[in-house]
Design a protein around this motif. Structure first.
Motif, PDB file in Angstrom:
ATOM      1  N   THR A  59     -18.438 -51.710  51.871  1.00 56.38           N
ATOM      2  CA  THR A  59     -18.551 -53.163  51.690  1.00 56.38           C
ATOM      3  C   THR A  59     -19.042 -53.526  50.291  1.00 56.38           C
ATOM      4  N   GLY A  60     -19.026 -54.794  49.999  1.00 52.58           N
ATOM      5  CA  GLY A  60     -19.591 -55.283  48.746  1.00 52.58           C
ATOM      6  C   GLY A  60     -21.076 -54.974  48.642  1.00 52.58           C
ATOM      7  N   ILE A  61     -21.777 -55.075  49.763  1.00 52.38           N
ATOM      8  CA  ILE A  61     -23.212 -54.739  49.779  1.00 52.38           C
ATOM      9  C   ILE A  61     -23.407 -53.259  49.452  1.00 52.38           C
ATOM     10  N   ASP A  62     -22.533 -52.389  49.985  1.00 55.13           N
ATOM     11  CA  ASP A  62     -22.608 -50.960  49.652  1.00 55.13           C
ATOM     12  C   ASP A  62     -22.463 -50.759  48.142  1.00 55.13           C
ATOM     13  N   GLY A  63     -21.503 -51.468  47.551  1.00 54.04           N
ATOM     14  CA  GLY A  63     -21.301 -51.374  46.110  1.00 54.04           C
ATOM     15  C   GLY A  63     -22.507 -51.875  45.336  1.00 54.04           C
ATOM     16  N   LEU A  64     -23.090 -52.973  45.787  1.00 50.97           N
ATOM     17  CA  LEU A  64     -24.280 -53.528  45.141  1.00 50.97           C
ATOM     18  C   LEU A  64     -25.439 -52.535  45.205  1.00 50.97           C
ATOM     19  N   ARG A  65     -25.657 -51.946  46.372  1.00 46.10           N
ATOM     20  CA  ARG A  65     -26.749 -50.971  46.527  1.00 46.10           C
ATOM     21  C   ARG A  65     -26.542 -49.756  45.608  1.00 46.10           C
ATOM     22  N   THR A  66     -25.289 -49.327  45.470  1.00 49.43           N
ATOM     23  CA  THR A  66     -24.980 -48.213  44.577  1.00 49.43           C
ATOM     24  C   THR A  66     -25.309 -48.578  43.138  1.00 49.43           C
ATOM     25  N   LEU A  67     -24.915 -49.783  42.722  1.00 42.30           N
ATOM     26  CA  LEU A  67     -25.219 -50.227  41.362  1.00 42.30           C
ATOM     27  C   LEU A  67     -26.717 -50.319  41.116  1.00 42.30           C
ATOM     28  N   GLU A  68     -27.464 -50.785  42.112  1.00 39.49           N
ATOM     29  CA  GLU A  68     -28.923 -50.860  41.975  1.00 39.49           C
ATOM     30  C   GLU A  68     -29.520 -49.474  41.751  1.00 39.49           C
ATOM     31  N   ALA A  69     -29.043 -48.500  42.529  1.00 36.74           N
ATOM     32  CA  ALA A  69     -29.567 -47.138  42.397  1.00 36.74           C
ATOM     33  C   ALA A  69     -29.209 -46.537  41.039  1.00 36.74           C
ATOM     34  N   ILE A  83     -38.578 -45.992  38.243  1.00 31.63           N
ATOM     35  CA  ILE A  83     -38.178 -47.393  38.368  1.00 31.63           C
ATOM     36  C   ILE A  83     -37.752 -47.600  39.820  1.00 31.63           C
ATOM     37  N   THR A  84     -38.336 -48.575  40.465  1.00 28.41           N
ATOM     38  CA  THR A  84     -38.003 -48.827  41.868  1.00 28.41           C
ATOM     39  C   THR A  84     -36.787 -49.737  41.991  1.00 28.41           C
ATOM     40  N   ILE A  85     -36.131 -49.640  43.132  1.00 23.88           N
ATOM     41  CA  ILE A  85     -35.011 -50.538  43.423  1.00 23.88           C
ATOM     42  C   ILE A  85     -35.508 -51.982  43.455  1.00 23.88           C
ATOM     43  N   GLU A  86     -36.708 -52.186  43.972  1.00 21.50           N
ATOM     44  CA  GLU A  86     -37.277 -53.538  44.042  1.00 21.50           C
ATOM     45  C   GLU A  86     -37.410 -54.133  42.645  1.00 21.50           C
ATOM     46  N   ALA A  87     -37.765 -53.310  41.656  1.00 23.63           N
ATOM     47  CA  ALA A  87     -37.874 -53.800  40.275  1.00 23.63           C
ATOM     48  C   ALA A  87     -36.513 -54.213  39.739  1.00 23.63           C
ATOM     49  N   ILE A  88     -35.480 -53.481  40.133  1.00 22.63           N
ATOM     50  CA  ILE A  88     -34.121 -53.810  39.701  1.00 22.63           C
ATOM     51  C   ILE A  88     -33.684 -55.131  40.329  1.00 22.63           C
ATOM     52  N   ARG A  89     -34.044 -55.330  41.585  1.00 27.49           N
ATOM     53  CA  ARG A  89     -33.663 -56.567  42.293  1.00 27.49           C
ATOM     54  C   ARG A  89     -34.447 -57.775  41.795  1.00 27.49           C
ATOM     55  N   GLY A  90     -35.558 -57.560  41.119  1.00 30.77           N
ATOM     56  CA  GLY A  90     -36.366 -58.666  40.605  1.00 30.77           C
ATOM     57  C   GLY A  90     -36.945 -59.538  41.693  1.00 30.77           C
ATOM     58  N   GLY A  91     -37.280 -58.930  42.822  1.00 31.42           N
ATOM     59  CA  GLY A  91     -37.881 -59.674  43.920  1.00 31.42           C
ATOM     60  C   GLY A  91     -36.873 -60.396  44.801  1.00 31.42           C
TER      61      GLY A  91
END
Length: 94
Positions: A59-69, A83-91
């Motif tokens: 899914t698109g969410i799968d792609g987004l999660r991959t990009l975050e990682a 660097i945490t995934i949470e930091a990448i997401r900016g909250g």
């Protein structure tokens, strides 16, 4: 990309149709094939989604999660610190 863990190391090349896994416990390197042609499999999955009105396998969410990682891994390498995934997401959570 190389990922190191307690049970071994996983080396992934997105442009190849396999990945390498070094198993520490068995002290061996394994080549694990994903599919014969990943591009063809994705196209066929997309066509089936359109025909059957179902969600895609990736899914698109799968792609987004991959990009975050990947972004976290790249920044971690550049800054030489975790660097945490949470930091990448900016909250922001999706």
């Amino acid at each position: 990309m190389s990922i190191f863990g307690e049970g071994g190391m996983l080396e992934v090349d997105a442009f190849k149709q396999h990945h390498l896994f070094y198993n520490d416990k068995e002290n061996k390197l394994e080549e694990q094939t994903r599919v014969d042609d990943m591009d063809q499999a994705l196209v066929e999955d997309f066509i089936d989604c359109v025909r059957t009105n179902r969600e895609p396998s990736i899914t698109g969410i799968d792609g987004l999660r991959t990009l975050e990682a990947v972004k976290a891994a790249c920044l971690s390498n550049q800054e030489n610190k975790p660097i945490t995934i949470e930091a990448i997401r900016g909250g922001v959570s999706i």
